[in-house]
Design a protein around this motif. Structure first.
Motif, PDB file in Angstrom:
ATOM      1  N   GLU A 260      36.616  32.557  -2.131  1.00  0.00           N
ATOM      2  CA  GLU A 260      36.196  31.247  -2.617  1.00  0.00           C
ATOM      3  C   GLU A 260      37.062  30.840  -3.817  1.00  0.00           C
ATOM      4  O   GLU A 260      37.706  31.676  -4.451  1.00  0.00           O
ATOM      5  N   LYS A 262      36.832  28.114  -7.372  1.00  0.00           N
ATOM      6  CA  LYS A 262      36.017  27.198  -8.182  1.00  0.00           C
ATOM      7  C   LYS A 262      36.957  26.178  -8.810  1.00  0.00           C
ATOM      8  O   LYS A 262      37.928  26.542  -9.470  1.00  0.00           O
ATOM      9  N   SER A 307      33.001  24.263  -5.358  1.00  0.00           N
ATOM     10  CA  SER A 307      33.685  25.416  -4.760  1.00  0.00           C
ATOM     11  C   SER A 307      34.188  25.044  -3.370  1.00  0.00           C
ATOM     12  O   SER A 307      33.654  24.155  -2.709  1.00  0.00           O
ATOM     13  N   LEU A 384      28.416  32.111  -7.839  1.00  0.00           N
ATOM     14  CA  LEU A 384      29.848  32.414  -7.872  1.00  0.00           C
ATOM     15  C   LEU A 384      30.087  33.390  -9.006  1.00  0.00           C
ATOM     16  O   LEU A 384      29.591  33.192 -10.125  1.00  0.00           O
TER      17      LEU A 384
END
Length: 407
Positions: A260, A262, A307, A384
């Protein structure tokens, strides 16, 4: 019964799968078998397409990549015939499985029963259907996108009022988390549709999200089983309605997504329509935005954090920078953190139990793991965190919620 690529990876595995089908026929069932391409075949076909024509015609792409399933269906039907089981293969257009015209991402519109029912009436016991494919209103072959054979199987189970839809794969069920990360992960006997849908969308690779959505909508009982083990009526994991599950853990599973990113737009004008001005261009650019957080506004400016998958960061940066140049949004800076992972806890028991969030945050805090972003829904909490802590977080949460023990 649906067999994935690894389950039909070579002729020996096709024979193994055929023996499982034959056993169901012996028990008195008419069986629809959905098959994937042999493992590695679809990737090989996609490679050939890209080598031939980088800017390919999507209709021809579907014609090529759907051929892998046709081969498996024919071989499976032949194998069953060799075992004296009356079987024949069906390609999507022969059923016909009718889809939209969105090549390589088609959606199923209709599965008429007439042709297959007529063959069952004539004595056919097994219809072996090529998964992942259908036919468009224009009469062209279409494909349903990666994992589309799961969706094909559930759609056939719904259309034919099947007693059950068995998904055979290389794992023996749905686990509380990835057993490769947490050795104490436990196989679940049953899981509710909603939980499975959340786990599938949050990174668990056992079932394709669309197949679970379909199963939930049409109340198809799904069973996830191993192709490589002897199975009984109690094997695998049953995905079913919440009402069928007597013993409920508050949390059923821990999911994760490793890659992922951010992204934060620093100091955006806080005005009506700003979110649409940001996320409209991102959607048009094909960026799959997940978590969204807007900070408290100060002096008419705010920060907007979201995200997305790491491999979409460049696309996201291009989209928001172009929106800035066009004057539709104004921000001081775009900060991308490409070293994060998403970890989620999922469970229908959360609806009626307070304190799940604080228990989750305590577990992460005690391991020194800082949370960057939090989002919640009725049955899940996602955070996250720095990617280097992902496996530790999964293990800590698995222990904190006692997932190694049955309810």
């Amino acid at each position: 019964m649906k067999f994935g690529g690894t389950s039909v990876g070579d002729l020996a595995r096709i024979k193994n799968a055929a023996q499982k089908v034959a056993r169901e026929v012996e028990r008195g069932y008419d069986v629809i078998v959905i098959v994937s391409a042999m493992s590695g075949k679809t990737n090989e076909l996609v490679g050939w397409v890209n080598e031939t024509s980088p800017l390919f015609d999507a209709r021809e792409y579907d014609a090529v990549v759907s051929s892998g399933e046709n081969v498996t269906a024919g071989l499976m039907a032949m194998t069953l015939q060799e075992m004296d089981v009356p079987a024949r293969s069906w390609q999507g257009w022969q059923v016909p499985l009718r889809t939209t015209s969105a090549h390589s991402a088609a959606r199923i519109d209709d599965i008429p029963r007439d042709n297959i029912d007529a063959k069952f009436a004539e004595g056919m016991k097994v219809a072996v259907v090529a998964g992942f494919q259908g036919i468009s209103p224009e009469g062209r072959i279409t494909t349903l996108g990666r994992g589309g054979s799961d969706t094909t199987a559930v759609a056939f189970a719904a259309a034919f009022d099947a007693e059950r839809c068995d998904i055979y794969t290389d794992v023996d069920g749905v686990y509380t988390t990835d057993p490769r990360i947490e050795g104490k992960a436990r196989k679940l006997n049953k899981i509710a549709y909603e939980e499975m849908l959340e786990l599938a969308s949050l990174g668990a690779k056992v079932l394709q999200t669309r197949s679970v959505e379909l199963a939930m909508r049409y109340n198809v009982r799904l069973r996830v089983l191993s192709s490589f083990e002897e199975n009984t009526d109690n094997s695998g994991t049953l995905v079913c309605a919440e009402e069928e599950i007597m013993e409920k853990n508050v949390v059923s599973g821990i999911a994760y997504v490793r890659d992922e990113a951010k992204m934060t737009l620093v100091s955006v004008a806080d005005r009506p329509g700003i979110a649409a001005a940001i996320f409209g261009p991102l959607a048009e650019a094909g960026v799959n935005v997940d978590m969204i957080i807007q900070n408290i506004s100060e002096e008419g400016r705010t920060d907007m954090t979201f995200s997305c998958p790491v491999d979409q960061v460049a696309r996201a940066e291009k989209a928001v920078n172009e929106a800035k140049e066009s004057g539709s949004i104004n921000f001081h800076n775009l900060v991308a953190d490409t070293d994060v992972a998403k970890v989620s806890v999922v469970g229908i028991g959360m609806r009626s139990h307070a304190g799940v969030a604080s228990q989750m945050f305590d577990a992460l805090s005690s391991e020194g793991i800082n949370i960057k972003v939090i989002t919640t829904s009725e049955i899940k909490i996602s955070v996250l965190i720095d990617r280097k802590y992902m496996e530790l977080a999964v293990q800590a949460l698995h222990d904190a919620f006692g997932l190694d023990k049955a309810a």
